[in-house]
Write an enzyme that holds these catalytic residues in place. Structure first.
Site, short mmCIF file in Angstrom:
data_model
loop_
_atom_site.label_atom_id
_atom_site.label_comp_id
_atom_site.label_asym_id
_atom_site.label_seq_id
_atom_site.Cartn_x
_atom_site.Cartn_y
_atom_site.Cartn_z
N LYS A 50 64.88 57.17 31.24
CA LYS A 50 64.56 58.49 31.22
C LYS A 50 65.47 59.23 32.17
O LYS A 50 66.29 60.32 32.16
CB LYS A 50 63.33 58.90 31.39
CG LYS A 50 63.01 60.35 31.13
CD LYS A 50 61.49 60.78 31.53
CE LYS A 50 60.57 60.07 30.44
NZ LYS A 50 60.39 60.81 28.99
N ARG A 97 56.81 62.04 35.57
CA ARG A 97 56.99 61.22 34.47
C ARG A 97 57.24 59.64 34.83
O ARG A 97 58.10 59.77 35.69
CB ARG A 97 57.61 61.67 33.09
CG ARG A 97 57.06 62.98 32.58
CD ARG A 97 58.29 63.40 31.65
NE ARG A 97 58.09 64.79 31.47
CZ ARG A 97 57.48 65.40 30.21
NH1 ARG A 97 57.06 64.31 29.42
NH2 ARG A 97 57.58 66.53 30.01
N GLY A 109 54.51 55.41 25.83
CA GLY A 109 52.90 55.58 25.63
C GLY A 109 52.33 54.65 26.86
O GLY A 109 51.04 54.71 26.70
N MET A 160 52.96 54.06 29.88
CA MET A 160 52.69 54.34 31.40
C MET A 160 52.20 56.00 31.37
O MET A 160 52.15 56.65 30.36
CB MET A 160 53.81 54.18 32.25
CG MET A 160 53.91 52.62 32.11
SD MET A 160 55.38 52.13 33.50
CE MET A 160 56.66 52.73 32.50
N ARG A 166 67.34 59.04 24.81
CA ARG A 166 67.50 57.77 24.83
C ARG A 166 67.80 57.13 23.57
O ARG A 166 67.78 57.74 22.35
CB ARG A 166 66.20 57.06 25.29
CG ARG A 166 65.00 57.45 24.30
CD ARG A 166 63.74 57.04 25.07
NE ARG A 166 62.59 57.17 24.20
CZ ARG A 166 61.33 56.93 24.56
NH1 ARG A 166 60.95 56.79 25.79
NH2 ARG A 166 60.27 57.64 23.83
N HIS A 196 53.65 20.70 9.91
CA HIS A 196 53.88 20.69 8.66
C HIS A 196 53.92 22.00 7.89
O HIS A 196 54.63 22.41 7.09
CB HIS A 196 53.06 19.72 7.99
CG HIS A 196 53.35 19.64 6.35
ND1 HIS A 196 52.55 20.40 5.64
CD2 HIS A 196 54.24 18.65 5.64
CE1 HIS A 196 53.05 19.77 4.50
NE2 HIS A 196 54.11 19.01 4.43
N ARG A 232 65.11 16.65 2.76
CA ARG A 232 64.03 15.56 3.06
C ARG A 232 63.79 14.88 1.71
O ARG A 232 62.84 15.64 1.00
CB ARG A 232 63.20 16.31 3.65
CG ARG A 232 63.39 16.86 4.88
CD ARG A 232 62.58 17.97 5.70
NE ARG A 232 62.56 19.40 4.90
CZ ARG A 232 62.58 20.72 5.35
NH1 ARG A 232 62.42 20.56 6.72
NH2 ARG A 232 62.82 21.51 4.65
N ARG A 289 68.73 12.85 3.94
CA ARG A 289 68.14 12.11 4.74
C ARG A 289 67.41 11.31 4.12
O ARG A 289 66.62 11.47 2.97
CB ARG A 289 67.20 12.92 5.74
CG ARG A 289 66.48 12.02 6.77
CD ARG A 289 65.45 13.03 7.83
NE ARG A 289 64.33 13.37 6.90
CZ ARG A 289 63.38 14.01 7.45
NH1 ARG A 289 63.53 14.42 8.68
NH2 ARG A 289 62.31 14.48 6.71
N GLU A 322 67.26 12.08 17.40
CA GLU A 322 65.81 12.60 17.40
C GLU A 322 65.22 11.90 18.59
O GLU A 322 63.86 12.29 18.71
CB GLU A 322 65.02 12.63 16.15
CG GLU A 322 65.31 11.66 15.37
CD GLU A 322 64.77 11.86 13.87
OE1 GLU A 322 63.90 12.88 13.69
OE2 GLU A 322 65.34 11.29 12.99
N SER A 349 73.41 14.59 13.57
CA SER A 349 72.47 15.89 13.39
C SER A 349 71.31 15.77 14.17
O SER A 349 70.52 14.68 14.17
CB SER A 349 72.21 16.03 11.75
OG SER A 349 71.36 17.02 11.66
N GLY A 391 68.05 16.29 15.43
CA GLY A 391 66.62 16.64 14.80
C GLY A 391 65.69 17.03 15.87
O GLY A 391 65.05 16.24 16.78
N THR A 392 65.98 18.39 16.35
CA THR A 392 65.45 19.04 17.38
C THR A 392 63.86 19.12 17.44
O THR A 392 63.42 19.35 18.48
CB THR A 392 66.08 20.48 17.90
OG1 THR A 392 66.05 21.14 16.80
CG2 THR A 392 67.67 20.13 18.34
N ASN A 393 63.10 19.17 16.39
CA ASN A 393 61.89 19.04 16.13
C ASN A 393 61.20 17.91 16.92
O ASN A 393 60.63 17.82 17.92
CB ASN A 393 61.30 19.17 14.98
CG ASN A 393 61.67 20.57 14.35
OD1 ASN A 393 61.91 21.36 14.60
ND2 ASN A 393 61.39 20.47 12.89
N ASP A 394 61.81 16.71 16.71
CA ASP A 394 61.24 15.31 17.09
C ASP A 394 61.76 15.00 18.36
O ASP A 394 61.25 14.51 19.31
CB ASP A 394 61.62 14.13 16.04
CG ASP A 394 60.52 14.05 14.95
OD1 ASP A 394 59.45 14.46 14.95
OD2 ASP A 394 60.73 13.23 14.07
N TYR A 411 77.77 23.31 13.30
CA TYR A 411 77.02 23.93 12.27
C TYR A 411 75.54 24.03 12.78
O TYR A 411 75.24 23.03 13.71
CB TYR A 411 76.97 23.27 11.10
CG TYR A 411 76.46 22.01 10.55
CD1 TYR A 411 75.19 21.86 10.35
CD2 TYR A 411 77.07 21.07 10.62
CE1 TYR A 411 74.67 20.83 10.09
CE2 TYR A 411 76.43 19.55 10.47
CZ TYR A 411 75.51 19.54 9.96
OH TYR A 411 74.81 18.39 10.11
#
Length: 932
Positions: free
Chosen positions: A66, A136, A145, A147, A392, A508, A614, A670, A798, A817, A819-822, A904
């Site tokens: 502001k 203000r 809204g 503050m 703004r 899952h 998969r 896979r 992984e 590749s 496998g960033t989850n595991d 990729y």
């Protein structure tokens, strides 16, 4: 009596702030440590007005949004009421020094106030010609809204009479005074506005008035007396009459509101640091409540919902700013065209105050061209003269953001590269999935994790089989489970949405739902599901099978009943912007796709290939699961091969379909990954049912299920370990892949070069064993068909050991590749299915900056990725590297992958556009750190 006690408690809390504000004398800072000596000499206050300003738009971090906007408008020569900004550094100092102010602040504010008086020809606190001001907040990021604000500050029993005399309008003066008492009491003194609304309502009722505008000057004067009496009744002290005391009380309240609960919550939701602080803007009052030639309003230079280029907003005649947003009166349209479109019979600003409207139109063009973005404006018209109170960058929907960015680029105001950076990638989710109508009533019964975006309503079902049956009958259902497993896939596919009481963002349910583009709320731990009774309990309310609920996968909310939806619509601007993004990005974007439907969605959203297929998901269809179970129950290799022979044509047909749909694009398949016990039934009743269907001994089936059961299946008999123990499984899958490649190549006339991926490798020896079987099968198929096969064999990285030994593994692997989850699970030692119970605590306390299953843990998991890439390419310089975990659709993780020089990312089909835009922004310099 209870209400009075409550008000007194509230007042006590707020008075504490005000007392501290009033006690913040210059001598307090003099007691501070030597390290603050430099700060005491600093500049804390920046003035604006009279056609000039000490600040400018580039000082947003110091002056807040502001304050920097007011300074810039003043520098542009726009009519801005004069005032000054107390910087965000004062807020930081205030909280770092036990709510005391810097030594030089009081003198700087006095000088700045005198300058405002000089410009206006008035004097703050003067009994004959008083200067009134607004106070203000103004953080560097817009927090609408969140503050506090105080208007008409400086009014008291004497200055109100001076204002009445100067303006010639006693009603206006007392209307302004009652507004000030209400706001100041609520914001600073802790006497809630409801006290004054009650007095006003009673007065209107007695007098037979329906609107505030019906009240006369005498009415307002009478109410002012009652308002002050109510304050004294609540606080046992008079409403403050000293303007200087009022000013410091308001400043302290605004700084105090930086740490109120709603501001804290807003910052948490929008990832805004507490350390930023807020500025305070003190500005000469201009009055929109001085009669029929006065007004106040808000406007956007383009429609914030659609992005259409036309002035959009609303205003009120004879009102002050809070009236527009309070809903006390129905606002009017700004333009005649908007009035006609809305079907309103109330006159527009264009018709009522044509000169002010013409000026506003001119100013909006000036400001939009200057800021090169859609602007959110606040204005007041005082007796025909237009004053600008704020500009703004306006908040907007994803649909509007796309249109505005593309049109601004086409108009030449910004470049195409800037347009790409203007749209938040995750906001594209709004365009790809149905969303709940913002006007709809939400009866929230539970909140979980926003696991897959979009929203859906349907009847509750607890069984995947029943979900499939009801879908076939044309009914819409929401599948409610404690947790899902791969065998629930048919029910998940049939459901409109999915709700689980357990599991995290990469459980899952979450992963499969995102792949299908279905809304999912996971980890709703407050829900209790009783399968036997067919009930779901939420907050003491019980829901049974057949009751309607709505899941909002974008917020994690579960709602009672059906809720109105807005269907997604992809505009032409979507294709335009994504097309520009594709020309800029270096990272490829593939999709995780297991079925023809997934593959078609991937192509539709612009995926450049499949980064993860998969194969196990193909085994859960009703006509296949029996053959899989026969293979698992087999006592010898011959029996296993017999069962696998039944699966071969099914797998081959699946792969042919994928290859044909992808039409020459790369496809990474896979090999079987999950533990075998996931394919077996559980519980006596289910085992007996399956055994009967198979013609098998139920005891043998139960014994085999017990043999395969594991304490920690995630680290158990899965991945390459299955292929090593039962090589015939890998051989069947390899044959299906290569035979499908030959057949699809003949059908499409385009060569198919599959990428065969071996999961969960920890050692080069494991990969060599499995790769030898794959290569042998490729040679066999080539010999049988006479076709020349082109393929690659690679691995998923992984496990931390695989990342550390990537150089050795790259001697055999032709691609990696991640496998960033595991990899996240095995690096942090956190089960993604059980983490929901504590990850929220970890992120709230700053132990982790974000959920590591949503946004990649850059210092830990990210470092292993960097090591793996570096060591792998040292051995094989042209090694192709990607990621196929859920991180592939997270913008910060995509930026990290760009920085780590991956080739990729692969994500669920519905997140492909997000990844494409995020990859382009990364190429244009938006870093992973800036998005984390």
């Amino acid at each position: 009596m209870a209400k009075q006690k409550s008000a007194r408690a509230s007042a006590k809390r707020k008075k504490t702030l005000s007392r501290k504000a009033l006690k913040a004398k210059p001598k307090s800072a003099a007691k501070s440590a030597g390290k603050l000596a430099q700060l005491k000499k600093g500049k804390w206050v920046y003035s604006f007005g009279g056609g000039r300003a000490e600040g400018k738009t580039s000082m947003k971090n110091l002056l807040g949004g502001k304050g920097s906007g007011l300074a810039e408008m003043a520098n542009l020569g726009l009519p801005v009421p004069p005032g000054f900004t107390i910087t965000t550094e004062v807020c930081t100092y205030y909280y770092a020094n036990k709510q005391q102010y810097p030594a030089a602040l009081r003198a700087q504010i006095a000088a700045a106030m005198a300058q405002v008086g000089k410009i206006t020809g008035k004097k703050f606190g003067d009994k004959g010609n008083p200067l009134l001001v607004s106070v203000r907040s103004g953080a560097r990021a817009s927090m609408p809204g969140m503050m506090d604000t105080v208007l008409n500050l400086g009014l008291n029993d004497e200055t109100v009479e001076a204002l009445a005399k100067k303006s010639g309008d006693r009603r206006f003066a007392y209307d302004s005074y009652r507004r000030f008492i209400t706001m100041y009491s609520d914001v600073v003194l802790g006497v809630g506005h409801e006290h004054f609304e009650e007095l006003l309502d009673h007065h209107k009722e007695r007098q037979g008035y329906s609107l505030d505008t019906d009240l006369t000057a005498d009415d307002w004067a009478e109410l002012v007396v009652r308002y002050k009496k109510r304050v004294k009744d609540q606080l046992s002290k008079d409403f403050p009459q000293d303007p200087e005391e009022q000013l410091w009380g308001a400043i302290g309240a605004v700084f105090g509101s930086w740490m109120n609960q709603r501001a804290i919550t807003y910052r948490k939701l929008h990832n805004l640091p507490e350390s930023w602080g807020t500025a305070v803007n003190v500005q000469a009052m201009v009055f929109g409540n001085m009669g029929e030639s006065s007004a106040t309003g808000v406007a956007f230079t383009r429609n914030p919902s659609t992005g259409e280029k036309k002035l959009y907003g609303e205003f009120l005649i004879n009102a002050q700013g809070e009236d527009v947003v309070a809903g006390i009166r129905t606002p009017q349209e700004i333009s005649e065209a908007a009035r006609i479109e809305a079907g309103s019979d109330k006159p527009s600003l264009e018709a009522t105050l044509p000169q002010a409207y013409a000026e506003l139109t001119r100013f909006y063009n000036v400001l939009e061209r200057h800021y090169r973005d859609m602007q959110d404006l606040e204005f007041t018209v005082e007796q025909g003269k237009l004053w600008m109170l704020q500009t703004r960058n306006g908040k907007r929907t994803a649909k509007a953001a796309l249109r505005i960015a593309v049109e601004l680029a086409n108009e030449g105001l910004i470049t195409k590269h800037e347009a790409i950076l203007r749209v938040e990638p995750l906001a594209l989710d709004q365009l790809l999935h149905p969303t709940i109508d913002p006007r709809a009533h939400r009866k929230v019964i539970a909140t979980g994790l926003p696991a897959s975006p979009g929203a859906a309503s349907g009847e509750i079902v607890f069984s995947p089989d029943e979900a499939a049956q009801l879908k076939a009958d044309g009914r819409k259902v929401v599948l409610v489970r404690v947790e899902t497993s791969p065998e629930d896939i048919h029910g998940m596919h049939a459901a409109e949405g999915i709700l689980t009481t357990r599991g995290g963002m990469t459980s899952h349910a979450a992963v499969v739902a995102r792949g299908m583009g279905k809304p999912c709320v996971s980890g709703a731990g407050s829900l209790r599901v009783d399968y036997a009774a067919g009930t779901m309990t939420a907050g003491g309310q019980s829901f049974k099978k057949g009751d309607f609920i709505t899941v909002d996968g974008s917020t994690g909310q579960v709602l009672a009943g059906k809720v109105d939806m807005i269907e997604p619509q992809l505009s032409g601007e979507f294709a335009t912007l994504i097309g520009w993004a594709d020309k800029v990005r270096r990272l490829g974007v593939r999709a995780n796709a297991d079925t023809p439907a997934d593959a078609k969605a991937a192509v539709r959203f612009g995926a450049e290939g499949i980064g993860l297929c998969r194969t196990e998901h193909m085994f859960f269809d009703e006509d296949r699961i029996q053959a899989v179970r026969e293979m698992i129950l087999a006592d010898d290799e011959k029996s296993r091969r017999a069962a696998l022979a039944k699966l071969l044509p099914m797998q081959r047909a699946d792969f042919v379909a994928l290859f044909e749909i992808m039409d020459g694009r790369p496809v990474t398949i896979r090999l079987l990954d999950p533990p075998l016990h996931e394919f077996l039934p559980h519980g006596e009743e289910e085992i007996a049912e399956v055994a009967a269907a198979m013609g098998a001994d139920p005891r043998k089936l139960a014994d085999r299920a017990r043999e395969l059961a594991e304490f920690n299946p995630m680290l158990g008999f899965r991945g390459c370990r299955i292929a090593i123990a039962y090589p015939e499984v890998a051989e069947m899958q390899a044959r299906a892949i290569f035979e499908a490649a030959v057949e699809a190549g003949k059908r499409t006339g385009k060569p198919v070069a599959p990428e065969v991926m071996v999961p969960l490798i920890a050692t080069k020896a494991e990969l060599d064993l499995v790769k030898a079987r794959i290569d042998a099968m490729a040679a066999a198929v080539a010999k049988e068909t006479g076709a020349k096969l082109s393929y690659q064999v690679g691995t998923m990285i992984e496990l931390p050991r695989a990342a550390l030994l990537a150089g050795e593994i790259a001697e055999s692997a032709e691609f990696f590749s991640f496998g960033t989850n595991d990899l996240t699970q095995t690096t942090l030692g956190i089960s993604r299915d059980d983490a929901a119970s504590f990850l929220g605590i970890y992120t709230a306390r700053g132990i982790l900056p974000a959920d590591p299953f949503v946004s990649i843990d850059q210092p830990g998991v990210g470092e292993l990725v960097r090591i793996g890439v570096e060591r792998g390419r040292k051995v094989r310089p042209k090694l192709k590297v990607g990621i196929c975990g859920e991180h592939g659709g997270d913008p910060a993780s995509v930026a990290f992958c760009h920085e780590a020089k991956l080739d990729y990312v692969s994500c669920s089909p519905f997140r492909v556009p997000i990844a494409r835009l995020a990859a382009a922004q990364a190429a244009l310099g938006k870093t992973a750190a800036s998005q984390a």
